[in-house]
Design an enzyme around this catalytic site. Sequence first.
Site, PDB file in Angstrom:
ATOM      1  N   LYS A  43      31.038  89.592 -15.353  1.00 32.84           N
ATOM      2  CA  LYS A  43      31.967  89.696 -14.153  1.00 32.84           C
ATOM      3  C   LYS A  43      33.475  90.322 -14.377  1.00 32.84           C
ATOM      4  CE  LYS A  43      29.146  87.590 -11.339  1.00 32.84           C
ATOM      5  NZ  LYS A  43      28.422  88.300 -10.381  1.00 32.84           N
ATOM      6  N   ASP A  91      27.066  90.561  -2.531  1.00 32.80           N
ATOM      7  CA  ASP A  91      27.127  91.700  -3.315  1.00 32.80           C
ATOM      8  C   ASP A  91      26.507  92.731  -2.310  1.00 32.80           C
ATOM      9  OD1 ASP A  91      27.899  90.680  -5.688  1.00 32.80           O
ATOM     10  OD2 ASP A  91      25.769  90.475  -6.200  1.00 32.80           O
ATOM     11  N   THR A 136      25.005  73.788 -13.903  1.00 30.03           N
ATOM     12  CA  THR A 136      25.221  74.315 -15.072  1.00 30.03           C
ATOM     13  C   THR A 136      26.677  74.750 -15.450  1.00 30.03           C
ATOM     14  OG1 THR A 136      24.607  76.321 -16.432  1.00 30.03           O
ATOM     15  CG2 THR A 136      24.251  76.770 -14.153  1.00 30.03           C
ATOM     16  N   THR A 138      27.478  77.440 -17.077  1.00 23.72           N
ATOM     17  CA  THR A 138      27.581  78.598 -17.157  1.00 23.72           C
ATOM     18  C   THR A 138      28.022  79.443 -15.675  1.00 23.72           C
ATOM     19  OG1 THR A 138      25.682  78.545 -18.681  1.00 23.72           O
ATOM     20  CG2 THR A 138      26.186  80.886 -17.737  1.00 23.72           C
ATOM     21  N   LYS A 139      27.673  78.731 -14.755  1.00 30.55           N
ATOM     22  CA  LYS A 139      28.108  79.365 -13.501  1.00 30.55           C
ATOM     23  C   LYS A 139      28.539  78.149 -12.567  1.00 30.55           C
ATOM     24  CE  LYS A 139      26.330  82.059  -9.720  1.00 30.55           C
ATOM     25  NZ  LYS A 139      27.288  82.962  -8.988  1.00 30.55           N
ATOM     26  N   GLY A 172      20.751  76.000 -15.580  1.00 33.27           N
ATOM     27  CA  GLY A 172      20.407  75.014 -16.474  1.00 33.27           C
ATOM     28  C   GLY A 172      19.215  74.936 -17.170  1.00 33.27           C
ATOM     29  N   MET A 282      12.785  45.592 -25.332  1.00 34.66           N
ATOM     30  CA  MET A 282      13.853  45.591 -24.090  1.00 34.66           C
ATOM     31  C   MET A 282      15.188  46.072 -24.832  1.00 34.66           C
ATOM     32  SD  MET A 282      11.632  43.889 -22.163  1.00 34.66           S
ATOM     33  CE  MET A 282      12.374  43.420 -20.899  1.00 34.66           C
ATOM     34  N   LYS A 358       8.277  54.141  -8.452  1.00 37.31           N
ATOM     35  CA  LYS A 358       8.022  52.990  -7.722  1.00 37.31           C
ATOM     36  C   LYS A 358       9.081  52.296  -7.159  1.00 37.31           C
ATOM     37  CE  LYS A 358       7.850  48.138  -8.605  1.00 37.31           C
ATOM     38  NZ  LYS A 358       9.394  48.119  -8.195  1.00 37.31           N
ATOM     39  N   CYS A 438       9.925  44.282 -10.162  1.00 36.48           N
ATOM     40  CA  CYS A 438      10.208  45.039 -11.317  1.00 36.48           C
ATOM     41  C   CYS A 438       9.124  44.809 -12.526  1.00 36.48           C
ATOM     42  CB  CYS A 438      11.462  44.278 -11.989  1.00 36.48           C
ATOM     43  SG  CYS A 438      12.904  44.441 -10.842  1.00 36.48           S
TER      44      CYS A 438
HETATM   45  N1  3NM Z   1      23.063  82.677 -11.326  1.00 33.39           N
HETATM   46  P1  3NM Z   1      22.183  78.996 -17.618  1.00 33.39           P
HETATM   47  S1  3NM Z   1      23.034  79.907 -11.971  1.00 33.39           S
HETATM   48  C1  3NM Z   1      23.929  83.437 -13.332  1.00 33.39           C
HETATM   49  O1  3NM Z   1      22.146  79.771  -9.314  1.00 33.39           O
HETATM   50  C2  3NM Z   1      23.535  82.530 -12.721  1.00 33.39           C
HETATM   51  O2  3NM Z   1      22.245  81.896  -8.845  1.00 33.39           O
HETATM   52  C3  3NM Z   1      22.906  81.071 -10.914  1.00 33.39           C
HETATM   53  O3  3NM Z   1      23.162  79.924 -16.933  1.00 33.39           O
HETATM   54  C4  3NM Z   1      22.364  81.033  -9.396  1.00 33.39           C
HETATM   55  O4  3NM Z   1      20.860  79.343 -18.078  1.00 33.39           O
HETATM   56  C5  3NM Z   1      23.448  81.118 -13.281  1.00 33.39           C
HETATM   57  O5  3NM Z   1      23.231  79.091 -18.866  1.00 33.39           O
HETATM   58  C6  3NM Z   1      23.843  80.667 -14.547  1.00 33.39           C
HETATM   59  O6  3NM Z   1      22.616  77.873 -17.048  1.00 33.39           O
HETATM   60  C7  3NM Z   1      22.548  80.239 -15.406  1.00 33.39           C
HETATM   61 MG    MG Z   2      26.715  88.882  -7.801  1.00 38.60          MG
END
Ligand code: 3NM
Ligand code: MG
Length: 512
Positions: A43, A91, A136, A138-139, A172, A282, A358, A438
């Site tokens: 990016k 995009d 995640t 990552t994004k 994720g 437990m 349950k 339970c």
């Molecule tokens: N796009 P990781 S999530 C590039 O939801 C990307 O469109 C996403 O990274 C979407 O595998 C994502 O490390 C990042 O979780 C995924």
């Molecule tokens: Mg894009």
Amino acid sequence: MHLNLSLYLVTDSTPAILKGRDLCTVVEEALKGGVTIVQYRDKKCDTGLMIETAKKLHKITQAYGVPLLINDRVDVALAAGVEGVHLGQDDMNITEAKKLLPTDAVIGITASSIEEAQRAVAEGADYLGVGTMFATPTKKDTKSIIGTAGTKIILEAIADAGRPVGVVSIGGINLSNVQRVLYQSQSAKKGLDGVAVVSAIIAAEDPREAAAKFVKRINSPPSFASTVQVPRDNEAALLVQEVPGIVRKVATRHPLVHNMINYVVANFVANVVLSIGASPIMSPYGDEAADLALNDGALVINMGTLNSDSVSHYTKAIKAYNERGNPVIYDPVGAAATQIRRSAVTQLMSVGYFDLIKGNEGEIRQVSGNSAVRQRGVDSGPSTLNSLEKATLARDLARRERNIVLLTGAVDYLSDGERVIAVENGHEYLGQVTGTGCAIGAISGCFLTAHRSDKLAAVLSGLLMYEIAAENAAAKDYVRGPGSFVPAFLDELYAIRQAAVRNDDSWLSGRA
Ligand code: 3NM
Ligand code: MG
């Protein structure tokens, strides 16, 4: 071009993920491990350098016969002469991209909803990247977390599109959840064609090894996958015939059940488990779970006395038990009661697979309403469901999660997504003693551990043993109310267990 989307690598050049390594080297290692398609995603990079890197990557991917796509940048894809692009909703739109790209270029589109997916299919996308599966790092700016339930709804919506379109899930996904992602997203009409992964491969210590492990897991079902062939006719009667044998298995094999259970009922639940001939552990401590899972018993998550640490402890335990394919039961106590509990439900439903969920009507409705992509939400229905609606609720949730759902009440509804069984046994005293609900979670854990081939039959067997013992206890002349009922109930559970060991199945005759 036929696309093999099964292990789709998306690159990331941020220091936190690439860790100072050379991107081309990391990608080549991942290709050696078995990645089937690569998307170059950066990016921040300047255009000139991006084209240069794309050309280098392309040399490598070509050597492995794997297509290379560029994220967002149609210009870079054209300059580098790669196989195609991947475009997000913000995009360049696909129609414009098609005008610029060669006719055989691959175009993938990100979709997070039914509408986006259907539009992309109509406009000629070659495949869809559907997500976000799980939150995640990552994004961070992803639009919605849709989970396996939301992914499945999108897969169903495009299954009849008239032409086949590949679908990969993204967000994720890692080695510990990939099999569950594929298994639970699978709808009757269409499943995922693969998974897209960033950090689980790029940030891995050994990207080649990580990719190879992905390939192995993608090609085999999770160990908790159900293999049962569902009989068509007379199913309830056939299932009941299996019950005595399954009770005998529990009584003679002494299965273990690890309870992460609320402190109000822990003592009672442990005694119930002992009465049927099984062994209770437990332990609320998540760090212990990896060791305890080695015993190959079941795990019960009962969030009756939730606190600020509970979800992280549960998460560790669920992952440990899922990893070994041991049964996991979720009892979402008070699921709808508070914001804290509603959010705990959301988190727990995303961290792992539950063989059995349950709960009472309110709890099961809360769990069911927990999908970012809605079909027909259960939460718009009437405040109290009739018996057909309850049966449908249990069946739909079980179908969505590909597991077993037990909706408890005066009549219990049990389903595996195909079969639905109503169980009318039990006694009102069960409603007067805390922990009796339970304990059904713990009992189910024992039965799912001892009888793995048909989860529905296992849970049904435990439920019938339990509720018939309650009827027998309440019928004793010395039982005058809930107080005297409790010891009599433990005695009657014990009596059925002893009968089962003696091969005496008369306890069930004419009772279910
Ligand atoms: N796009 P990781 S999530 C590039 O939801 C990307 O469109 C996403 O990274 C979407 O595998 C994502 O490390 C990042 O979780 C995924
Ligand atoms: Mg894009």
